[in-house]
Design a protein around this motif. Sequence first.
Motif, short mmCIF file in Angstrom:
data_model
loop_
_atom_site.label_atom_id
_atom_site.label_comp_id
_atom_site.label_asym_id
_atom_site.label_seq_id
_atom_site.Cartn_x
_atom_site.Cartn_y
_atom_site.Cartn_z
N GLU A 20 0.83 -1.21 0.00
CA GLU A 20 0.00 0.00 0.00
C GLU A 20 0.86 1.26 0.00
OE1 GLU A 20 -2.53 -0.50 3.39
OE2 GLU A 20 -3.92 -1.85 2.32
N TYR A 21 1.95 1.25 0.76
CA TYR A 21 2.80 2.44 0.81
C TYR A 21 3.54 2.64 -0.51
CZ TYR A 21 5.97 6.05 2.35
OH TYR A 21 6.66 7.24 2.46
N ARG A 22 3.84 1.56 -1.19
CA ARG A 22 4.45 1.68 -2.52
C ARG A 22 3.58 2.53 -3.43
NH1 ARG A 22 3.02 -1.06 -6.98
NH2 ARG A 22 4.52 -1.27 -8.71
N LEU A 23 2.27 2.34 -3.39
CA LEU A 23 1.36 3.12 -4.23
C LEU A 23 1.37 4.59 -3.85
CD1 LEU A 23 -1.68 0.66 -4.42
CD2 LEU A 23 0.07 1.08 -6.18
N VAL A 24 1.46 4.85 -2.55
CA VAL A 24 1.56 6.24 -2.08
C VAL A 24 2.82 6.90 -2.64
CG1 VAL A 24 1.87 7.71 -0.04
CG2 VAL A 24 0.27 5.79 0.04
N GLU A 25 3.93 6.19 -2.56
CA GLU A 25 5.20 6.74 -3.04
C GLU A 25 5.21 6.91 -4.56
OE1 GLU A 25 8.83 7.23 -1.06
OE2 GLU A 25 6.98 8.36 -0.73
N LEU A 26 4.62 5.96 -5.28
CA LEU A 26 4.56 6.10 -6.74
C LEU A 26 3.78 7.35 -7.12
CD1 LEU A 26 3.91 2.43 -7.98
CD2 LEU A 26 5.96 3.82 -8.37
N LYS A 27 2.63 7.57 -6.48
CA LYS A 27 1.84 8.76 -6.76
C LYS A 27 2.60 10.02 -6.37
CE LYS A 27 -2.08 11.00 -7.65
NZ LYS A 27 -1.78 12.35 -7.16
N ARG A 28 3.25 9.99 -5.23
CA ARG A 28 4.01 11.14 -4.74
C ARG A 28 5.12 11.51 -5.71
NH1 ARG A 28 5.51 9.76 0.95
NH2 ARG A 28 3.45 10.58 1.45
N TRP A 29 5.88 10.52 -6.15
CA TRP A 29 6.99 10.79 -7.06
C TRP A 29 6.50 11.17 -8.45
CZ3 TRP A 29 11.90 11.94 -6.42
CH2 TRP A 29 12.50 11.63 -5.19
#
Length: 199
Positions: free
Chosen positions: A62-71
Amino acid sequence: MSEPIIHYFFVQSPWSFFGFRRVVDIAKKHGVQIIHKPCRAADVWEHGGGVPLAKRPKPRQEYRLVELKRWSDYLGIPVNLHPTHFPVDETLAARTIIAVQDDGKDVSALTETLMGDIWLRERDVSLPATVREALISSGLSTEYLEHADLPEIAKIYDENCQSARDRNIFGVPTYFIGNEMFWGQDRLDFVERTLQQNA
């Protein structure tokens, strides 16, 4: 001239996608060669202790998706967080990139196109038709698609994977300048600083 940038990556890695154009631009800016080394995720993860996305704990997924969107927002590089063709067998795509580079041609446009096929255009890079169209759009001969099946090209792919293990790579993208390793597209500022120091 400074030492070249050695670039290890997976074609289907979103982090490699985020870093690709930027590291190519850094190499051009500083007048250094960049040598691309596509390698297999399984080889890197087995040696470095990583696991495929589906086997990671749910909080990390789930955090991977947050980071992908953030980057994606930060870099201004759009990305589909849930591409249809991911994960995908990237062997044909990777070997085609190797075949082009082995012939002394620039693989930047081809690699960026294939990555974009996964992360932007919902295309399956395991299919010859997709790779063929990527070659054409990059101004390259479709004969490289046939070269991808040659034993010598398969050998280079295997050698890239062994080189990644020998250099203790555990994730991608990973960049080397000489023996200095930089893991992650978020380390490209350090790559550039090192090139400046070595100039």
